[in-house]
Motif scaffolding. Sequence first.
Motif, PDB file in Angstrom:
ATOM      1  N   ASP A  95       0.873  -1.184   0.000  1.00 49.34           N
ATOM      2  CA  ASP A  95       0.000   0.000   0.000  1.00 49.34           C
ATOM      3  C   ASP A  95       0.906   1.229   0.000  1.00 49.34           C
ATOM      4  O   ASP A  95       1.599   1.507   0.978  1.00 49.34           O
ATOM      5  CB  ASP A  95      -0.896  -0.011   1.239  1.00 49.34           C
ATOM      6  N   ASP A 311      -0.304   6.684  -7.434  1.00 49.69           N
ATOM      7  CA  ASP A 311      -1.379   5.895  -6.835  1.00 49.69           C
ATOM      8  C   ASP A 311      -2.655   6.723  -6.847  1.00 49.69           C
ATOM      9  O   ASP A 311      -2.679   7.875  -6.425  1.00 49.69           O
ATOM     10  CB  ASP A 311      -1.024   5.439  -5.417  1.00 49.69           C
ATOM     11  N   THR A 313      -5.690   6.225  -5.390  1.00 50.16           N
ATOM     12  CA  THR A 313      -6.518   6.255  -4.171  1.00 50.16           C
ATOM     13  C   THR A 313      -8.000   6.464  -4.498  1.00 50.16           C
ATOM     14  O   THR A 313      -8.680   7.273  -3.867  1.00 50.16           O
ATOM     15  CB  THR A 313      -6.042   7.315  -3.160  1.00 50.16           C
ATOM     16  N   VAL A 315     -10.365   4.660  -3.755  1.00 48.78           N
ATOM     17  CA  VAL A 315     -11.200   4.244  -2.635  1.00 48.78           C
ATOM     18  C   VAL A 315     -11.520   5.415  -1.708  1.00 48.78           C
ATOM     19  O   VAL A 315     -12.639   5.504  -1.163  1.00 48.78           O
ATOM     20  CB  VAL A 315     -10.515   3.084  -1.874  1.00 48.78           C
ATOM     21  N   LEU A 386      -0.525   1.252  -6.154  1.00 47.84           N
ATOM     22  CA  LEU A 386      -1.827   1.339  -5.497  1.00 47.84           C
ATOM     23  C   LEU A 386      -1.673   1.993  -4.138  1.00 47.84           C
ATOM     24  O   LEU A 386      -0.678   1.792  -3.444  1.00 47.84           O
ATOM     25  CB  LEU A 386      -2.437  -0.049  -5.281  1.00 47.84           C
ATOM     26  N   THR A 388      -4.285   3.805  -0.678  1.00 47.76           N
ATOM     27  CA  THR A 388      -5.632   3.895  -0.117  1.00 47.76           C
ATOM     28  C   THR A 388      -5.914   5.187   0.626  1.00 47.76           C
ATOM     29  O   THR A 388      -7.073   5.518   0.847  1.00 47.76           O
ATOM     30  CB  THR A 388      -5.870   2.739   0.874  1.00 47.76           C
ATOM     31  N   ILE A 395     -11.466   4.853   5.576  1.00 44.87           N
ATOM     32  CA  ILE A 395     -10.464   3.999   4.942  1.00 44.87           C
ATOM     33  C   ILE A 395      -9.819   3.136   6.024  1.00 44.87           C
ATOM     34  O   ILE A 395      -8.890   3.559   6.710  1.00 44.87           O
ATOM     35  CB  ILE A 395      -9.422   4.836   4.181  1.00 44.87           C
ATOM     36  N   SER A 400      -9.105  -1.972   2.748  1.00 44.08           N
ATOM     37  CA  SER A 400      -9.296  -0.905   1.760  1.00 44.08           C
ATOM     38  C   SER A 400      -8.424  -1.095   0.527  1.00 44.08           C
ATOM     39  O   SER A 400      -8.799  -0.643  -0.568  1.00 44.08           O
ATOM     40  CB  SER A 400      -9.022   0.458   2.398  1.00 44.08           C
ATOM     41  N   ARG A 403     -10.326  -3.177  -1.752  1.00 46.87           N
ATOM     42  CA  ARG A 403     -11.398  -2.398  -2.386  1.00 46.87           C
ATOM     43  C   ARG A 403     -10.828  -1.499  -3.486  1.00 46.87           C
ATOM     44  O   ARG A 403     -11.469  -1.289  -4.521  1.00 46.87           O
ATOM     45  CB  ARG A 403     -12.148  -1.587  -1.337  1.00 46.87           C
ATOM     46  N   GLU A 404      -9.626  -0.961  -3.277  1.00 41.60           N
ATOM     47  CA  GLU A 404      -8.987  -0.166  -4.332  1.00 41.60           C
ATOM     48  C   GLU A 404      -8.750  -1.013  -5.575  1.00 41.60           C
ATOM     49  O   GLU A 404      -8.998  -0.569  -6.701  1.00 41.60           O
ATOM     50  CB  GLU A 404      -7.658   0.406  -3.817  1.00 41.60           C
TER      51      GLU A 404
END
Length: 485
Positions: A95, A311, A313, A315, A386, A388, A395, A400, A403-404
């Motif tokens: 992440d 990234d 984000t 989400v 990626l 979040t 979050i 999360s 989910r992203e």
Amino acid sequence: MRIPFLPWPRSAAAALALSAILALAATTGTARAATLALDNVRIVDVERARSTPPRCLRIENGSIVRIARPASRACRRDARTVDMQERYLMPGLIDMHAHLSLGPLQMRRERGQLTMVADPDDAIADHNARRLVAFGVTTIRNPGGDLAAAARYREALDGGRLTGPESFDAGPVINNAAVRGLATAASDPDEVRQVVADQVEAGADWIKLYTGLDREQLRAGIEAAHAHGRPAVAHLDAIAWPDALEMGLDAIVHLMPTSPDLLDPQARRAWQADARAGTFAFFEWWEHFDPDGAEADRMVAAFERHRPVFDATLVAFHAAFVQDLDNDYKDDARRHAHPALQASWNDWFTFAIGWKPEDFVRARAIWPKVQRMAVRLYATDARLTLGTDMSNPWIAPGISLHREMQLLAEAGVPAATVLRAATVNAADALGAERRLGRIAPGHEADLLVLDADPLQDIRNTRAIHAVVLDGRLLDTAALDALKGE
């Protein structure tokens, strides 16, 4: 971790409690991981977008040392051997946007003045760290936070006092206004340079530049970061992304490129005529932006030319766009976010402060544009990763990131691209490509064992059978204990 003497439990409930304690204890400690052989496992090759026939993978001293045919004697010799029954093995997730130790954003009256603070909280860091690992996140980039708290986290991790992902850290974001624990103010380029120097001295791996800086301050921050051998990452709105990349910016966060310079003149005038301050730009700007137009083409070309780390984000923004509804993000927060953060989000702090019902309708209406831009950017040769924005509203840690991945897949980004972004690309972006992000001899054994192939359906990343962290196998009971379940 030393285990106190515990008498044999006399009830089923006590037995379950003891099982959880022992499982949690197995995830913490300074003892070197035993030699481990994961036999009969299919390796998810995220770079070639294929899964292999069954293999045996041998781990010694926390590193992968051999990949062989299943049941290989050389792989299994003198090792704890676990038959994975043709489950799928992929690198641990990374992440790239996780505010590990960030405390709740609060307004306090100090010395007669109202002050905004986001003080670090070691208990929140511990809470987040355990749940990140439980969901297969074995490495993070903390793109803005207290460096003393980051140092305490690393010391606790190295000393075996907690279980968590390896963290690459930026200091407080450099902005035109200060927020204790989150942002340091700089009023001119010289002050920006001094803040960068101070953060490098304090141990910063990255330098985070923020939206309130003007062009000269942003340029000074980028140049100062490079002079100290650090990459510069920025959250931008007024300054257009292509212009910042021309200055040498290494990384961009958040798929919210809300610069007036990225609208054609007519669209710019229309937006600015009715624009409201605050986060309304999250949808008002997009109402005037064409993700297939000339300015979108300019962004794509800049990504191809400069190859920034990026990234999206998604989400964080999608959670805001559906905040008026009962949704999975709120359920995630109730189950996995730290109570102090939950209280802050429920009390006042969200990305949708002041939004009315019609604003949420407008926000959801522009979501296909955000999705289209995500597909275009993730199809470039940039260093796509990626993130979040963990610890910001709704979050929750770990879940999360899954989910992203699903949001990107729903937008049309291929599963293989998403998986590369979550592993190989992120390791490369962190400068750790020789030890993280791949399943290969010599790489660290941070791994995720899944019940189904994530290349076939990105949602399969949630079907976690086990996690390997630093060569230690964490089974379902250990993962549940890390979640507090």
